[in-house]
Design a protein around this motif. Sequence first.
Motif, PDB file in Angstrom:
ATOM      1  N   VAL B 493      96.637 -97.798   1.053  1.00  0.00           N
ATOM      2  CA  VAL B 493      95.933 -98.890   0.389  1.00  0.00           C
ATOM      3  C   VAL B 493      96.870-100.090   0.419  1.00  0.00           C
ATOM      4  CG1 VAL B 493      94.797 -99.654  -1.720  1.00  0.00           C
ATOM      5  CG2 VAL B 493      94.827 -97.214  -1.130  1.00  0.00           C
ATOM      6  N   VAL B 494      96.482-101.144   1.139  1.00  0.00           N
ATOM      7  CA  VAL B 494      97.367-102.306   1.301  1.00  0.00           C
ATOM      8  C   VAL B 494      96.579-103.606   1.178  1.00  0.00           C
ATOM      9  CG1 VAL B 494      99.056-101.168   2.757  1.00  0.00           C
ATOM     10  CG2 VAL B 494      97.048-102.235   3.789  1.00  0.00           C
ATOM     11  N   ASP B 495      97.338-104.710   1.100  1.00  0.00           N
ATOM     12  CA  ASP B 495      96.719-106.034   1.117  1.00  0.00           C
ATOM     13  C   ASP B 495      96.454-106.440   2.556  1.00  0.00           C
ATOM     14  OD1 ASP B 495      97.150-105.984  -1.527  1.00  0.00           O
ATOM     15  OD2 ASP B 495      98.813-107.432  -1.538  1.00  0.00           O
ATOM     16  N   CYS B 496      95.466-107.292   2.744  1.00  0.00           N
ATOM     17  CA  CYS B 496      95.131-107.721   4.098  1.00  0.00           C
ATOM     18  C   CYS B 496      96.241-108.540   4.758  1.00  0.00           C
ATOM     19  CB  CYS B 496      93.831-108.547   4.094  1.00  0.00           C
ATOM     20  SG  CYS B 496      92.404-107.519   4.478  1.00  0.00           S
ATOM     21  N   SER B 497      97.103-109.162   3.924  1.00  0.00           N
ATOM     22  CA  SER B 497      98.089-110.093   4.481  1.00  0.00           C
ATOM     23  C   SER B 497      99.047-109.423   5.475  1.00  0.00           C
ATOM     24  CB  SER B 497      98.889-110.734   3.348  1.00  0.00           C
ATOM     25  OG  SER B 497      99.538-109.706   2.602  1.00  0.00           O
ATOM     26  N   ILE B 498      99.268-108.135   5.314  1.00  0.00           N
ATOM     27  CA  ILE B 498     100.245-107.499   6.206  1.00  0.00           C
ATOM     28  C   ILE B 498      99.576-106.614   7.263  1.00  0.00           C
ATOM     29  CG2 ILE B 498     102.132-107.561   4.528  1.00  0.00           C
ATOM     30  CD1 ILE B 498     100.329-104.325   5.080  1.00  0.00           C
ATOM     31  N   VAL B 499      98.257-106.520   7.244  1.00  0.00           N
ATOM     32  CA  VAL B 499      97.568-105.581   8.134  1.00  0.00           C
ATOM     33  C   VAL B 499      97.765-105.947   9.606  1.00  0.00           C
ATOM     34  CG1 VAL B 499      95.291-104.798   8.885  1.00  0.00           C
ATOM     35  CG2 VAL B 499      95.898-104.749   6.468  1.00  0.00           C
ATOM     36  N   TYR B 503      99.379-102.927  11.249  1.00  0.00           N
ATOM     37  CA  TYR B 503      98.416-102.111  11.993  1.00  0.00           C
ATOM     38  C   TYR B 503      98.047-102.694  13.350  1.00  0.00           C
ATOM     39  CZ  TYR B 503      97.645 -99.039   8.032  1.00  0.00           C
ATOM     40  OH  TYR B 503      97.795 -98.118   7.036  1.00  0.00           O
ATOM     41  N   GLY B 504      98.493-103.967  13.571  1.00  0.00           N
ATOM     42  CA  GLY B 504      98.137-104.582  14.843  1.00  0.00           C
ATOM     43  C   GLY B 504      96.638-104.831  14.922  1.00  0.00           C
ATOM     44  N   PHE B 505      96.033-105.074  13.772  1.00  0.00           N
ATOM     45  CA  PHE B 505      94.590-105.271  13.728  1.00  0.00           C
ATOM     46  C   PHE B 505      94.305-106.607  13.050  1.00  0.00           C
ATOM     47  CE2 PHE B 505      91.146-104.444  10.454  1.00  0.00           C
ATOM     48  CZ  PHE B 505      90.116-104.882  11.258  1.00  0.00           C
ATOM     49  N   HIS B 506      93.686-107.497  13.786  1.00  0.00           N
ATOM     50  CA  HIS B 506      93.389-108.812  13.236  1.00  0.00           C
ATOM     51  C   HIS B 506      91.971-108.812  12.685  1.00  0.00           C
ATOM     52  CE1 HIS B 506      97.015-110.531  15.106  1.00  0.00           C
ATOM     53  NE2 HIS B 506      96.795-109.565  15.996  1.00  0.00           N
ATOM     54  N   GLY B 507      91.735-109.637  11.686  1.00  0.00           N
ATOM     55  CA  GLY B 507      90.376-109.755  11.148  1.00  0.00           C
ATOM     56  C   GLY B 507      90.118-108.844   9.963  1.00  0.00           C
ATOM     57  N   CYS B 508      91.192-108.519   9.271  1.00  0.00           N
ATOM     58  CA  CYS B 508      91.037-107.681   8.078  1.00  0.00           C
ATOM     59  C   CYS B 508      90.364-108.491   6.974  1.00  0.00           C
ATOM     60  CB  CYS B 508      92.416-107.202   7.617  1.00  0.00           C
ATOM     61  SG  CYS B 508      92.388-106.397   6.013  1.00  0.00           S
ATOM     62  N   VAL B 509      89.352-107.909   6.334  1.00  0.00           N
ATOM     63  CA  VAL B 509      88.669-108.577   5.222  1.00  0.00           C
ATOM     64  C   VAL B 509      88.885-107.731   3.978  1.00  0.00           C
ATOM     65  CG1 VAL B 509      86.463-109.377   4.320  1.00  0.00           C
ATOM     66  CG2 VAL B 509      86.951-109.544   6.786  1.00  0.00           C
ATOM     67  N   ASP B 510      89.340-108.402   2.925  1.00  0.00           N
ATOM     68  CA  ASP B 510      89.631-107.664   1.693  1.00  0.00           C
ATOM     69  C   ASP B 510      88.357-107.025   1.166  1.00  0.00           C
ATOM     70  OD1 ASP B 510      91.480-106.724  -0.020  1.00  0.00           O
ATOM     71  OD2 ASP B 510      91.397-108.450  -1.403  1.00  0.00           O
ATOM     72  N   ASN B 563     101.652 -94.314  11.811  1.00  0.00           N
ATOM     73  CA  ASN B 563     102.203 -92.975  11.773  1.00  0.00           C
ATOM     74  C   ASN B 563     101.935 -92.301  13.107  1.00  0.00           C
ATOM     75  OD1 ASN B 563     102.222 -90.006  11.335  1.00  0.00           O
ATOM     76  ND2 ASN B 563     102.855 -90.684   9.298  1.00  0.00           N
ATOM     77  N   GLN B 564     102.988 -91.788  13.671  1.00  0.00           N
ATOM     78  CA  GLN B 564     102.883 -91.243  15.017  1.00  0.00           C
ATOM     79  C   GLN B 564     101.960 -90.033  15.085  1.00  0.00           C
ATOM     80  OE1 GLN B 564     104.213 -92.975  17.308  1.00  0.00           O
ATOM     81  NE2 GLN B 564     103.454 -91.663  18.933  1.00  0.00           N
ATOM     82  N   GLU B 565     102.030 -89.214  14.053  1.00  0.00           N
ATOM     83  CA  GLU B 565     101.375 -87.912  14.164  1.00  0.00           C
ATOM     84  C   GLU B 565      99.918 -87.892  13.741  1.00  0.00           C
ATOM     85  OE1 GLU B 565     104.361 -84.895  12.552  1.00  0.00           O
ATOM     86  OE2 GLU B 565     105.468 -86.728  13.019  1.00  0.00           O
ATOM     87  N   PHE B 566      99.583 -88.745  12.789  1.00  0.00           N
ATOM     88  CA  PHE B 566      98.240 -88.655  12.232  1.00  0.00           C
ATOM     89  C   PHE B 566      97.451 -89.935  12.431  1.00  0.00           C
ATOM     90  CE2 PHE B 566     101.179 -86.277   9.423  1.00  0.00           C
ATOM     91  CZ  PHE B 566     100.830 -85.004   9.853  1.00  0.00           C
ATOM     92  N   PRO B 567      96.145 -89.809  12.597  1.00  0.00           N
ATOM     93  CA  PRO B 567      95.310 -91.004  12.640  1.00  0.00           C
ATOM     94  C   PRO B 567      95.218 -91.614  11.242  1.00  0.00           C
ATOM     95  CG  PRO B 567      93.942 -89.046  12.769  1.00  0.00           C
ATOM     96  CD  PRO B 567      95.357 -88.571  12.795  1.00  0.00           C
ATOM     97  N   ALA B 568      94.900 -92.883  11.190  1.00  0.00           N
ATOM     98  CA  ALA B 568      95.001 -93.586   9.915  1.00  0.00           C
ATOM     99  C   ALA B 568      93.641 -94.027   9.358  1.00  0.00           C
ATOM    100  CB  ALA B 568      95.899 -94.797  10.084  1.00  0.00           C
ATOM    101  N   LEU B 569      93.612 -94.017   8.041  1.00  0.00           N
ATOM    102  CA  LEU B 569      92.489 -94.613   7.319  1.00  0.00           C
ATOM    103  C   LEU B 569      93.082 -95.754   6.499  1.00  0.00           C
ATOM    104  CD1 LEU B 569      89.470 -94.378   6.404  1.00  0.00           C
ATOM    105  CD2 LEU B 569      90.326 -93.050   4.463  1.00  0.00           C
ATOM    106  N   LEU B 570      92.513 -96.952   6.647  1.00  0.00           N
ATOM    107  CA  LEU B 570      93.059 -98.125   5.978  1.00  0.00           C
ATOM    108  C   LEU B 570      92.079 -98.628   4.931  1.00  0.00           C
ATOM    109  CD1 LEU B 570      94.981-100.587   5.715  1.00  0.00           C
ATOM    110  CD2 LEU B 570      93.810-101.564   7.686  1.00  0.00           C
ATOM    111  N   ILE B 571      92.562 -98.652   3.675  1.00  0.00           N
ATOM    112  CA  ILE B 571      91.702 -99.126   2.588  1.00  0.00           C
ATOM    113  C   ILE B 571      92.316-100.413   2.054  1.00  0.00           C
ATOM    114  CG2 ILE B 571      90.766 -98.579   0.291  1.00  0.00           C
ATOM    115  CD1 ILE B 571      91.207 -95.598   1.032  1.00  0.00           C
ATOM    116  N   THR B 572      91.548-101.490   2.055  1.00  0.00           N
ATOM    117  CA  THR B 572      92.117-102.733   1.542  1.00  0.00           C
ATOM    118  C   THR B 572      92.144-102.675   0.026  1.00  0.00           C
ATOM    119  OG1 THR B 572      89.934-103.737   1.653  1.00  0.00           O
ATOM    120  CG2 THR B 572      91.417-104.139   3.501  1.00  0.00           C
ATOM    121  N   ARG B 573      93.035-103.505  -0.536  1.00  0.00           N
ATOM    122  CA  ARG B 573      93.316-103.442  -1.960  1.00  0.00           C
ATOM    123  C   ARG B 573      92.026-103.558  -2.799  1.00  0.00           C
ATOM    124  NH1 ARG B 573      97.018-101.090  -4.115  1.00  0.00           N
ATOM    125  NH2 ARG B 573      98.594-102.062  -2.797  1.00  0.00           N
TER     126      ARG B 573
END
Lengths: 168, 760, 230
Positions: B493-499, B503-510, B563-573
């Motif tokens: 669970v992170v803020d969009c400012s660092i995504v 994560y190398g993913f642009h266009g994160c919306v809180d 994370n190298q080993e596991f796929p990720a789920l990203l939840i914005t704050r």
Amino acid sequence: MLGLLETGPRHGYDLKRVYDERFGQDRPLAYGQVYSTLSRLLRNGLVEESGVEPGGGPERKRYAITDAGVTDVSEWLVTPESPQTYLQSAMYTKVVLALMSGRDANEVLDAQRTAHLKSMRELTSRKQGGDLTDQLICDHALFHLEADLRWLELTAARLSELGGQFTG
Amino acid sequence: MRSWLNDLAIGVRLAVGGGRTALARFVLSTIGIGLAVAVLLLASSVGPILDARDVRATANQPIYLPVAGVAPTRYMETSTEFRSTRIGVTYLQAFGATSPVPIGIPRLPGTDEMFVSPAMADLLADPLLRERFPQRIAGVIDRAGIKDPLKAQAYLGADDLPAREVGATQTAYGFRQGSHVAYMDAGLLLLLLLGTIAILVPVFIFLVSSTRIAGAERDRRLSALRLAGAGDRQVRRIAAAESLVSAGAGLALGGGLFLLGREVAGGISLMGSSVYSSDIVPVWWLAVLVVLSAPVLAVFAAQFALRRTIIEPLGVVRRSTPVNRRIAWRLAMIAVGVLLLLWRGGEFLDNTWVWSVLVATGVTLLLLGVPALLPWVVERTVRGLRGGSTSWQLAVRRLQLDSGTSSRVVSGVVVVLAGAIALQAMLLSQARIRSFSGSTWDGESTVLSVSAVGQVAPEVEKALAATPSAHAWSRADTVDVQIPGLTHSYTQVVDCSIVAAVYGFHGCVDGHIYAQPGLDITGLEQGKEVAVLSTDSKERAVSRIRWTVPVPVERVSFAARVNQEFPALLITRAAMPDAPRTRDQVGFYALPDPNATDATDRIRAALGPLGWQVSVYERRASFLRDDQETYLTIRTGLLIGSVFTLLLAGVSLLVLAVEHIRERRRPLAVLAAGGVPNGVIARSLLWQIALPIGLGVVVAVGVGVTLAALTAQIVDGPVILDWLTIGVMTGAAAALVLLVSLLTLPFLRSATRLESLRTE
Amino acid sequence: MAERDDDTLLVGSELRKSFGPTPALDGAGLMVRRGEIVAVMGPSGSGKSTLLHCLAGIVAPDSGTVTFDGQDLAAMRDRDRSALRRGAFGFVFQFGQLVPELSCVENVALPMRLGGTRRKQAEAKALEWMARLEVDHLGGKRPGEVSGGQAQRVAIARALVTEPKVVFADEPTGALDSFNGEQVMRLLVDSARETGASVVLVTHEARVAAYSDREVVVRDGRTRQVELVS
């Protein structure tokens, strides 16, 4: 003889002795020959009498070379000898005849080589004992003898290749 | 005995002071042997170097069991970085006067004190780092306590280290020299064996060929000696003495180079490893072996070279053409090698000493098969060749007459190539086994990952907010969403400012939720209620909430893998404002301002006052398991060794090629005098090298791939052949050879000058 | 074969030797007396060099015997043959017999050194011989730094330094002009006579052969003995 006089005035007997030393190993000059030559040179103005040496025995006239004589010697020395070809030498005749009569070329060669080497050995030993004049004369002879042998060797090699062309 | 000495004296006399060419020959072989000896001495010091490092690395083995009458020492080992130099930091807390002291420092540091290693002291000269470590420097850590002499290390005093259960603290009742148990798994051991052999075999080949420089010349010389009345034994003695001289000189040179290298090595650090000069001491019996092997090999090589030439007084004049090279023993050698690698003494011997010896022998035989096979292959190949351009014709005819010299010239390089191919495959397959792909971080910009003890989280937030060097930061809560599909995933669970950066993913919306493709998110449909919990470092659930999924999950491919080993789920704050968190560890991401200088170190400095409670990692390198670290160390060592070997091969190639021209100076001059243009001669010389190297590459690739397959089957690993790399290596080897040939052209020019026609 | 007598030093008889399919010697024989200088003549390729090599024990004949001073060379061990080459034989070849790495004086001293003589002693003796051959001033130079004629004189010095019984000379003047050739031959023959050494002289030049006491002709690997004409 003019050449010998160029080194300084000499008298007749002296001339003969020096000539014999240098060139006359096989054919010593006769006194008569010396004087007849000298008188011919006198007549042509190439030599002149430069004085009489007093002393025991016969009168000794000293002869000296003239300027004309010096010129003559120089001309003679720079004129190259026309190379002598020995096409009709005795050895050539003999060898060709021997071969035509069916003798083995190599045998002729060997026989001739033995003879040649024998005289070459003598010349070589004389050369080793002698002075410069001896050496020059012996070398001259040695080279000619060697040339004979080399011609013989070449001939023998040619013949053994051609196989009896002469005997036909 | 007198006559023996006499013969030796003659040999020595022939070796030195024989004029310019003899001097050149002497210098060339001395350099060759010297380099080889230096490398071998270095190789024989590797053991002691590693041992000494191990001793120091295990110097502070803690005793955990309580000792009567001794107050414990609590300590915590962390590390940080300053301008990408890694700094080891150990916090120490005493519980009494009897608290044990780690080896290397005289006493435990007080809370405002620290002991530092010399390298750390140098770093502390920078005020930026001093800001982070403001403590008084109480002293310098003794070398017994530092593994790498150039390592930056600090022992800091502390009085508030948490009890053992929390964080990475340990409690010791004593520190003692640990015994290092050298265990290595079969794969790594094999890698080490293979690498060592691949490096050392060419060195030996070089050693031997150095002693065989100018063979034809030597044959002539020796036959002249025979004519003067030397017996054949005598000639051999003389030849032996002759080669002994350059072996002796080479030994001296090698020893000198080694000592020099030793001094230099003390001052350099390679990939984070460094050694003390005084540690570079060869194992005594290996050193003796090296010292003996140079002259013994030299004499042996000289005698071996004489085996075909029965040196007669007329020597080379009337030698009939050499006999055909026989294939049988060459193939037998390879076959025995293959069999040894297949058998390895059966099941019982796995990983034992005998096993190592068997495998090493097999590898050695296989690799030696290359120089053994090459002359035969070259000879057979050129036999049928004809036609072509003048230069080609000259080269082929020359090779038909004597292909041995040319084959010898290239064989060193070819062995290196074969070894490198096998090694490369082995490294790849080991890397695959160790699921190792270099760096785990491939984000777009530098990201600092901050991990703090729960209590200080507010202070961390305050510090990050206050420092202008952090242009964005966010708390990162790693949570566990309780649905079956996410058991093996990584949810943050992170803020969009660092995504974008993380994560190398642009266009994160809180307020949105993003999942990587392939992640099974059944049960995570909008409106569903699921349990979300947070676990501490002991995998205990410490906090739990019920969470209703607010929005539909979006599928997004993240360019950077967190994370190298596991796929990720990203939840914005905003999607989970009340994310559960643990008390012991709280994570943050901070992005250093790319426009500010030393932004990373300034952020670290800002967090410095929090001491052990905060650790900051630059997200680049990942945590390495022990075997991965060993693998890396071996790889580093092998790389260094390979560079040396390649250098050696290059030098040997140059030496042999120049010698080759020198030896054939007269024939070459005759060619030049006969009106053959220099260009044609040069091209013919190139052909003479290019042809054997071409064939050599074929042999090397064959042997290398075989070796790779055989070693892979030993550890049941995959045979991974990276043909691109093999191609590049092959090309490099060929290029090296051709380059060296080009370098010899000036020598050719001097050789073809007409003066070379002069004899004797 | 010529008759034997007490002066006989070296005898080769019925020597045959082939290199590959080509016979180089096909029943050649030669007898050398003490102190005698024998010229071996013949066209190139006739086998005269091979004959010399066989007589000197450098090349083993396929069949036939070589006897030196009553000893059969073929029956000797390589060691003894080498010792013989060192002590009793001397060699002067067209070129190449000098070791290019060694200086001239070291080259001359070499046979003695190989025989175990101390360096100083050997080199002193070598210098003595070089003085006799008028090349003592070249002592420190290497063979590559002296002229062809000088190198041959050094070679003669080396051949004679051990005061051998036989000197084997294979075209010793082959690479020299007439003048240098003459000098080398004169020195060789004089020195050999002085020390009482026999000389086996292989040459195709009659002028060189004229230094000998007698000549032997080799043709197609066979010798033709030529009677000594007194």
